[in-house]
Design a protein around this motif. Structure first.
Motif, mmCIF file in Angstrom:
data_model
loop_
_atom_site.group_PDB
_atom_site.id
_atom_site.type_symbol
_atom_site.label_atom_id
_atom_site.label_comp_id
_atom_site.label_asym_id
_atom_site.label_seq_id
_atom_site.Cartn_x
_atom_site.Cartn_y
_atom_site.Cartn_z
ATOM 1 N N SER A 154 0.857 -1.182 0.000
ATOM 2 C CA SER A 154 0.000 0.000 0.000
ATOM 3 C C SER A 154 0.893 1.231 0.000
ATOM 4 O O SER A 154 1.866 1.310 0.737
ATOM 5 C CB SER A 154 -0.921 0.016 1.221
ATOM 6 O OG SER A 154 -1.896 -0.983 1.148
ATOM 7 N N ASN A 157 -0.909 6.712 -2.074
ATOM 8 C CA ASN A 157 -2.015 7.003 -2.986
ATOM 9 C C ASN A 157 -2.900 5.797 -3.284
ATOM 10 O O ASN A 157 -3.905 5.936 -3.970
ATOM 11 C CB ASN A 157 -1.463 7.552 -4.307
ATOM 12 C CG ASN A 157 -0.689 8.842 -4.116
ATOM 13 O OD1 ASN A 157 -1.089 9.698 -3.329
ATOM 14 N ND2 ASN A 157 0.435 8.963 -4.820
ATOM 15 N N ALA A 158 -2.490 4.623 -2.826
ATOM 16 C CA ALA A 158 -3.250 3.398 -3.122
ATOM 17 C C ALA A 158 -3.594 2.675 -1.837
ATOM 18 O O ALA A 158 -3.185 3.074 -0.747
ATOM 19 C CB ALA A 158 -2.453 2.494 -4.063
ATOM 20 N N SER A 159 -4.349 1.611 -1.972
ATOM 21 C CA SER A 159 -4.777 0.847 -0.806
ATOM 22 C C SER A 159 -4.802 -0.644 -1.143
ATOM 23 O O SER A 159 -4.498 -1.051 -2.264
ATOM 24 C CB SER A 159 -6.165 1.311 -0.338
ATOM 25 O OG SER A 159 -7.108 1.175 -1.397
ATOM 26 N N GLY A 186 -14.778 7.268 -6.135
ATOM 27 C CA GLY A 186 -13.528 7.283 -6.869
ATOM 28 C C GLY A 186 -12.965 5.924 -7.179
ATOM 29 O O GLY A 186 -11.867 5.807 -7.744
ATOM 30 N N ALA A 187 -13.681 4.871 -6.809
ATOM 31 C CA ALA A 187 -13.210 3.513 -7.066
ATOM 32 C C ALA A 187 -13.114 3.264 -8.565
ATOM 33 O O ALA A 187 -13.898 3.799 -9.356
ATOM 34 C CB ALA A 187 -14.159 2.501 -6.430
ATOM 35 N N SER A 188 -12.136 2.462 -8.967
ATOM 36 C CA SER A 188 -11.950 2.143 -10.383
ATOM 37 C C SER A 188 -11.664 0.660 -10.542
ATOM 38 O O SER A 188 -11.300 -0.031 -9.573
ATOM 39 C CB SER A 188 -10.799 2.964 -10.965
ATOM 40 O OG SER A 188 -9.586 2.670 -10.302
ATOM 41 N N VAL A 208 -4.922 -0.728 -5.074
ATOM 42 C CA VAL A 208 -6.324 -0.396 -5.333
ATOM 43 C C VAL A 208 -6.548 1.109 -5.166
ATOM 44 O O VAL A 208 -6.106 1.709 -4.174
ATOM 45 C CB VAL A 208 -7.252 -1.178 -4.380
ATOM 46 C CG1 VAL A 208 -8.704 -0.781 -4.600
ATOM 47 C CG2 VAL A 208 -7.049 -2.671 -4.578
ATOM 48 N N THR A 209 -7.231 1.712 -6.119
ATOM 49 C CA THR A 209 -7.596 3.124 -5.996
ATOM 50 C C THR A 209 -8.597 3.285 -4.854
ATOM 51 O O THR A 209 -9.582 2.562 -4.780
ATOM 52 C CB THR A 209 -8.232 3.631 -7.303
ATOM 53 O OG1 THR A 209 -7.317 3.425 -8.385
ATOM 54 C CG2 THR A 209 -8.596 5.099 -7.194
ATOM 55 N N PRO A 210 -8.350 4.208 -3.930
ATOM 56 C CA PRO A 210 -9.271 4.372 -2.798
ATOM 57 C C PRO A 210 -10.706 4.612 -3.264
ATOM 58 O O PRO A 210 -10.955 5.327 -4.238
ATOM 59 C CB PRO A 210 -8.713 5.592 -2.065
ATOM 60 C CG PRO A 210 -7.255 5.602 -2.427
ATOM 61 C CD PRO A 210 -7.194 5.112 -3.837
ATOM 62 N N TYR A 213 -15.913 -0.559 -2.926
ATOM 63 C CA TYR A 213 -15.973 -1.671 -3.866
ATOM 64 C C TYR A 213 -16.950 -2.737 -3.376
ATOM 65 O O TYR A 213 -17.188 -2.871 -2.161
ATOM 66 C CB TYR A 213 -14.587 -2.305 -4.028
ATOM 67 C CG TYR A 213 -13.567 -1.403 -4.666
ATOM 68 C CD1 TYR A 213 -13.281 -1.489 -6.026
ATOM 69 C CD2 TYR A 213 -12.885 -0.445 -3.911
ATOM 70 C CE1 TYR A 213 -12.339 -0.655 -6.617
ATOM 71 C CE2 TYR A 213 -11.946 0.393 -4.488
ATOM 72 C CZ TYR A 213 -11.680 0.288 -5.846
ATOM 73 O OH TYR A 213 -10.758 1.109 -6.426
ATOM 74 N N ALA A 239 -6.649 5.952 1.102
ATOM 75 C CA ALA A 239 -5.261 5.981 0.656
ATOM 76 C C ALA A 239 -4.331 5.518 1.768
ATOM 77 O O ALA A 239 -4.402 6.006 2.898
ATOM 78 C CB ALA A 239 -4.893 7.388 0.197
#
Length: 460
Positions: A154, A157-159, A186-188, A208-210, A213, A239
């Protein structure tokens, strides 16, 4: 001089003097004791040498396992494992256990690392054990190490999303497919879909983008406590953090509803058509409209009828006990936690039986169909908790003018025939009465209304 020596040797040879038997036995005993001590020392030395060699071999095997773990390219693939290996004539058991340590110092109790903070290290513990030659007691050596991922799992900027899947007994469920799809915030979509759960019942998604999900799991023949074959939950991540979810999910079994639990063996009772059956476990209620049900293998409380927040009288434990009437402990919530009504017969099947109200009913006229309709849709003080909305059950194949034993969920019911010509049930109390072969219930009648009370006689 030489002649004198020869004479002495000849005299000694011809002499009849020697050792007595007692002297010989004493000498042999002393020799045996000394020999036994020497032998014990030799054997002890051999065993000690063997034990030292075994310990040295065990340390080598543990170091090999640690080196192999450290050389693993993907730390997420390090799982619990048990194997055996022979060195010479000695057999060794090699057990590897793993769990994550988070950046906040948390040593997570589960190997998946479902906790707070970032996944920082993975602890690997290797235990090599063997049975000593000097005693049946098992000996072992233990080595631990911490392994960090090749890159941070992590970043700022990511998780990371961590998924754990556990069976009913708390063990890991491996081979469960995991799908993670973006929902909001903001999930992708994930660049690398997560793998199926490993031998620890774990699966991971890194980088993973914060955002929020939806995590869905699936495996043939498995269900969750609510009976869902593909359960899903929302998981939110931030994040530099970890979002996690643990599922209870396992092999489903088929339960078949049978005769009432409080009816003597060998006695049968007619059940209403389309009787729903409810299964309750730890506040979870599943209701099925058929006599067969697919459930997760807990020790379910089986309840005849559809148990809902507005229809509670079908569950005997909901009846008030302030009037010193008590539910029988032999049927409901036994002190040892067992549920006699739910009995797994194989790994895939179970029998289900529930206590019910048992009465003998004699139809009037020529009617062969009996209708039973809920009378009390709201609670009665000190009595029936009520059931709303009102429900009607039908019994077909009744024999006119002959008593038939029937079973109904607990509550208050209005009984009637379904035809207009001579089909109404007689209000004579002799035509609706308790069955002597049933236990743990109180039956009270008034005309064609009957109350089936699950509470036993007063306790004092």
């Amino acid at each position: 001089m030489l002649l004198r020596i020869v004479d002495r040797l000849r005299a000694a040879r011809e002499s009849e003097e020697g050792f007595t038997i007692i002297e010989v036995m004493v000498a042999m005993t002393i020799f045996a004791m000394i020999a036994a001590g020497v032998a014990a020392g030799i054997v002890s030395t051999l065993y000690l040498t063997q034990d030292n060699r075994s310990r040295e071999a065990a340390l080598n095997l543990a170091n090999q396992a640690i080196d192999l773990a450290r050389s693993t390219k993907d730390v997420f693939t390090l799982d619990d494992d048990t194997s055996s290996q022979n060195v010479g004539n000695q057999s060794f058991t090699i057990k590897q256990t793993t769990n994550w340590i988070n950046s906040d110092g948390t040593d997570t109790p589960n190997s998946c690392g479902a906790g707070s903070g970032v996944l920082a290290y993975k602890r690997v513990s290797v235990t090599v054990s063997w049975t000593s030659g000097t005693s049946p007691r098992q000996k072992s050596v233990v080595l631990d190490t911490l392994i960090s991922p090749s890159s941070a799992v992590s970043s700022a900027n990511a998780s990371t999303i961590v998924i754990g899947v556990r069976t009913a007994n708390g063990g890991p469920n491996s081979g469960v497919a995991v799908t993670i799809t973006p929902v909001s915030g903001g999930a992708s979509s994930l660049a690398n879909p997560p793998a199926a759960t490993d031998s620890n019942g774990c699966s991971y998604a890194v980088g993973v983008t914060p955002g929020t999900y939806r995590v869905t799991i699936s495996k043939a023949g498995n269900v969750d406590p609510l009976g869902a074959t593909a359960p899903y939950y929302s998981v939110a991540t931030v994040a530099g953090g970890v979002g996690n979810r643990t599922f209870l999910y396992g092999q489903a079994i088929t339960a078949t509803f049978g005769s009432p639990l409080n009816l003597k063996d060998g006695v049968t009772a007619k059940l209403p058509a389309s009787l729903p059956v409810s299964y309750e476990y730890n506040g979870i209620v599943n209701t099925f409209q058929t006599t067969t049900a697919t459930v997760f293998p807990y020790q379910w409380n089986v309840i005849a009828g559809g148990l809902t927040s507005t229809c509670t009288d079908v569950d005997p434990t909901n009846w008030p006990t302030s009037n010193k009437l008590a539910t029988s402990p032999n049927i409901f919530n036994a002190s040892d936690g067992t549920t006699p009504g739910f009995l797994p017969t194989t790994t895939l099947t179970a029998t289900a039986r529930a206590p019910m109200g048992i009465i003998d009913v004699k139809m009037g006229g020529i009617d062969t169909v009996l209708a039973a309709t809920v009378k009390n849709t709201s609670a009665v003080a000190g009595g029936d908790p009520g059931c709303s909305p009102s429900t009607t059950y039908y019994f077909t194949g009744m024999t006119p003018s002959k008593a038939t034993t029937i079973a109904l969920p607990f509550g208050t019911w209005t009984l009637r025939g379904t035809t207009a010509i001579g089909g109404l049930l007689s209000s004579d109390s002799q035509n609706v009465k308790a069955n002597p072969d049933a236990s743990n219930q109180v039956v009270s009648t008034s005309g064609n209304t009957v109350t089936l009370d699950p509470r036993s006689v007063p306790t004092s």
